[in-house]
Design a protein around this motif. Structure first.
Motif, mmCIF file in Angstrom:
data_model
loop_
_atom_site.group_PDB
_atom_site.id
_atom_site.type_symbol
_atom_site.label_atom_id
_atom_site.label_comp_id
_atom_site.label_asym_id
_atom_site.label_seq_id
_atom_site.Cartn_x
_atom_site.Cartn_y
_atom_site.Cartn_z
ATOM 1 N N HIS A 128 0.808 -1.219 0.000
ATOM 2 C CA HIS A 128 0.000 0.000 0.000
ATOM 3 C C HIS A 128 0.842 1.271 0.000
ATOM 4 O O HIS A 128 0.287 2.375 0.039
ATOM 5 C CB HIS A 128 -0.915 0.009 1.231
ATOM 6 C CG HIS A 128 -0.169 0.116 2.536
ATOM 7 N ND1 HIS A 128 0.418 -0.981 3.143
ATOM 8 C CD2 HIS A 128 0.097 1.177 3.340
ATOM 9 C CE1 HIS A 128 1.005 -0.598 4.261
ATOM 10 N NE2 HIS A 128 0.828 0.700 4.406
ATOM 11 N N ILE A 129 2.164 1.150 -0.068
ATOM 12 C CA ILE A 129 3.044 2.316 -0.008
ATOM 13 C C ILE A 129 3.673 2.554 -1.372
ATOM 14 O O ILE A 129 4.202 1.626 -1.998
ATOM 15 C CB ILE A 129 4.140 2.128 1.059
ATOM 16 C CG1 ILE A 129 3.513 2.087 2.455
ATOM 17 C CG2 ILE A 129 5.174 3.251 0.989
ATOM 18 C CD1 ILE A 129 4.513 1.870 3.563
ATOM 19 N N ASN A 130 3.605 3.796 -1.821
ATOM 20 C CA ASN A 130 4.273 4.202 -3.050
ATOM 21 C C ASN A 130 5.678 4.677 -2.699
ATOM 22 O O ASN A 130 5.845 5.634 -1.942
ATOM 23 C CB ASN A 130 3.479 5.314 -3.745
ATOM 24 C CG ASN A 130 4.059 5.671 -5.109
ATOM 25 O OD1 ASN A 130 5.097 5.140 -5.522
ATOM 26 N ND2 ASN A 130 3.397 6.574 -5.820
ATOM 27 N N GLN A 134 6.812 9.089 -0.243
ATOM 28 C CA GLN A 134 6.946 8.645 1.136
ATOM 29 C C GLN A 134 6.589 9.773 2.097
ATOM 30 O O GLN A 134 6.829 10.951 1.821
ATOM 31 C CB GLN A 134 8.366 8.162 1.409
ATOM 32 C CG GLN A 134 8.727 6.893 0.652
ATOM 33 C CD GLN A 134 10.075 6.345 1.068
ATOM 34 O OE1 GLN A 134 10.676 6.817 2.016
ATOM 35 N NE2 GLN A 134 10.548 5.351 0.349
ATOM 36 N N SER A 135 6.024 9.378 3.216
ATOM 37 C CA SER A 135 5.659 10.308 4.276
ATOM 38 C C SER A 135 6.147 9.746 5.603
ATOM 39 O O SER A 135 6.745 8.672 5.661
ATOM 40 C CB SER A 135 4.143 10.524 4.303
ATOM 41 O OG SER A 135 3.472 9.299 4.549
ATOM 42 N N SER A 138 4.332 6.445 6.238
ATOM 43 C CA SER A 138 4.836 5.329 5.435
ATOM 44 C C SER A 138 6.218 4.880 5.911
ATOM 45 O O SER A 138 6.524 3.686 5.909
ATOM 46 C CB SER A 138 4.886 5.726 3.961
ATOM 47 O OG SER A 138 5.784 6.806 3.756
ATOM 48 N N SER A 139 7.049 5.826 6.329
ATOM 49 C CA SER A 139 8.368 5.459 6.867
ATOM 50 C C SER A 139 8.225 4.633 8.134
ATOM 51 O O SER A 139 8.981 3.674 8.354
ATOM 52 C CB SER A 139 9.188 6.721 7.151
ATOM 53 O OG SER A 139 9.423 7.450 5.967
ATOM 54 N N ASP A 141 5.681 2.655 8.847
ATOM 55 C CA ASP A 141 5.223 1.322 8.438
ATOM 56 C C ASP A 141 6.376 0.490 7.878
ATOM 57 O O ASP A 141 6.487 -0.711 8.161
ATOM 58 C CB ASP A 141 4.118 1.443 7.392
ATOM 59 C CG ASP A 141 2.839 2.032 7.959
ATOM 60 O OD1 ASP A 141 2.686 2.010 9.198
ATOM 61 O OD2 ASP A 141 2.002 2.526 7.176
ATOM 62 N N ILE A 142 7.229 1.125 7.088
ATOM 63 C CA ILE A 142 8.368 0.405 6.507
ATOM 64 C C ILE A 142 9.328 -0.046 7.600
ATOM 65 O O ILE A 142 9.805 -1.189 7.604
ATOM 66 C CB ILE A 142 9.084 1.289 5.468
ATOM 67 C CG1 ILE A 142 8.190 1.504 4.241
ATOM 68 C CG2 ILE A 142 10.406 0.662 5.043
ATOM 69 C CD1 ILE A 142 8.769 2.458 3.221
#
Length: 329
Positions: A128-130, A134-135, A138-139, A141-142
């Protein structure tokens, strides 16, 4: 490996790794680590002024042996030298084709690690992450999925380890791949990362969804309890809520005991995600498990009845043998 300079620097890292392994395993050999420009591999356009120092391992048995070494130990030393050489060669080949192998997996990206003697580094990107947008969320979650992947993979394979950059351009975690024994092991490692990453992503998504359901449920329960409290307050009046005056009011004008406006607790069912009243739990002194409409029953003919006695709950089929015994008598 991009250029000759990168190749030479990487070979130097491999020599350091080899020295570390041999010196730990064979301390009596008293191996010596040397560093100088004369150990650097010559390039066609090189001169002495452009050459950088490199490392080499020196083994001089007549000078450095700390103890008597028999023939068996020498044979073991040479066998390990051959084994480590095969590992270094397989790792070099895997490092050279890491980028092309990673491109076959849509959720994996390779990370450049010039100062790492292993194969390299991999980062798993959730579906679900492009990667181009990145935001902070998202960072997070990664990083979460990299840490969980490292924990799972390290339990079965020491080739994996968790790493992270500290610079302002890239502060996210990644998985470092160490040495391998065979060239084909690279595909095995990447396949493990991809499969375990999908499983971890699904598990984390389930936890996030459940946390969101619980959060929404808590908000709904708080709102329901607040509404019930306001209804009770509107029916009984404000004076009955005061500690001392409420006793006088109850003595002077008792409140109706059959009032339906009673504060009821709530419970959250993790299986169905529904909020239920705890009225049955307190009435029967036990937690009642309601049958899901989609679940199969164990026995359709067997039914469970609850006694009116709050301290007793019996199964109706338990009385059948007793009735048959009385009829036979």
């Amino acid at each position: 490996i991009g250029s000759l300079d990168d190749l030479y620097n990487y070979i130097d890292l491999l020599n350091l790794w080899l020295f570390d392994k041999l010196s730990q395993q064979y301390p009596k050999m008293n191996l010596e680590l040397l560093k100088g420009i004369q150990f650097q591999i010559l390039k066609s356009d090189d001169n002495n002024s452009n050459r950088t120092p490199a490392h080499a391992i020196r083994f001089a048995p007549l000078e450095h042996l700390l103890d008597v070494i028999d023939e068996v130990e020498i044979q073991s030393f040479t066998d390990d030298m051959q084994r480590y050489s095969d590992i270094l060669l397989a790792t070099m080949i895997a490092r050279a084709r890491l980028s092309s192998s990673v491109s076959k997996y849509e959720n994996l990206v390779s990370i450049s690690m010039p100062n790492w003697a292993g194969i390299g580094a991999i980062r798993y990107i959730p579906s679900h992450i492009n990667i181009n947008e990145q935001s902070e969320a998202s960072s997070y979650d990664i990083n979460t999925i990299q840490a969980e992947l490292a924990r799972k993979l390290q339990a079965n394979d020491s080739a994996f380890s968790l790493g992270g950059e500290t610079n302002e351009h890239d502060s996210m975690f990644y998985l470092r791949l160490g040495m391998i024994r065979k060239c084909d092991d690279l595909d095995v490692l990447l396949h493990k990362i991809a499969d375990c990453g999908k499983e971890t992503e699904t598990a984390l998504k389930y936890v996030e969804d459940m946390a969101e359901k619980i959060k929404i449920g808590i908000e709904k329960v708080q709102k329901d309890l607040q509404n019930e409290n306001q209804q009770i307050l509107a029916q009984e009046g404000l004076l009955r809520q005061l500690p001392v005056i409420s006793n006088i009011m109850s003595w002077w004008s008792p409140s109706p005991t059959t009032s339906s406006l009673i504060m009821k607790g709530r419970s959250f069912d993790l299986n169905s995600g529904c909020i239920e009243s705890t009225e049955d739990t307190y009435a029967y002194r036990m937690q009642i498990k309601k049958q899901s409409p989609h679940a199969l029953t164990h026995n359709d003919e067997e039914t469970v009845t609850l006694s009116t006695n709050p301290d007793l709950a019996t199964n109706s089929t338990d009385t059948i043998p007793k009735q048959e015994e009385q009829q036979n008598q």
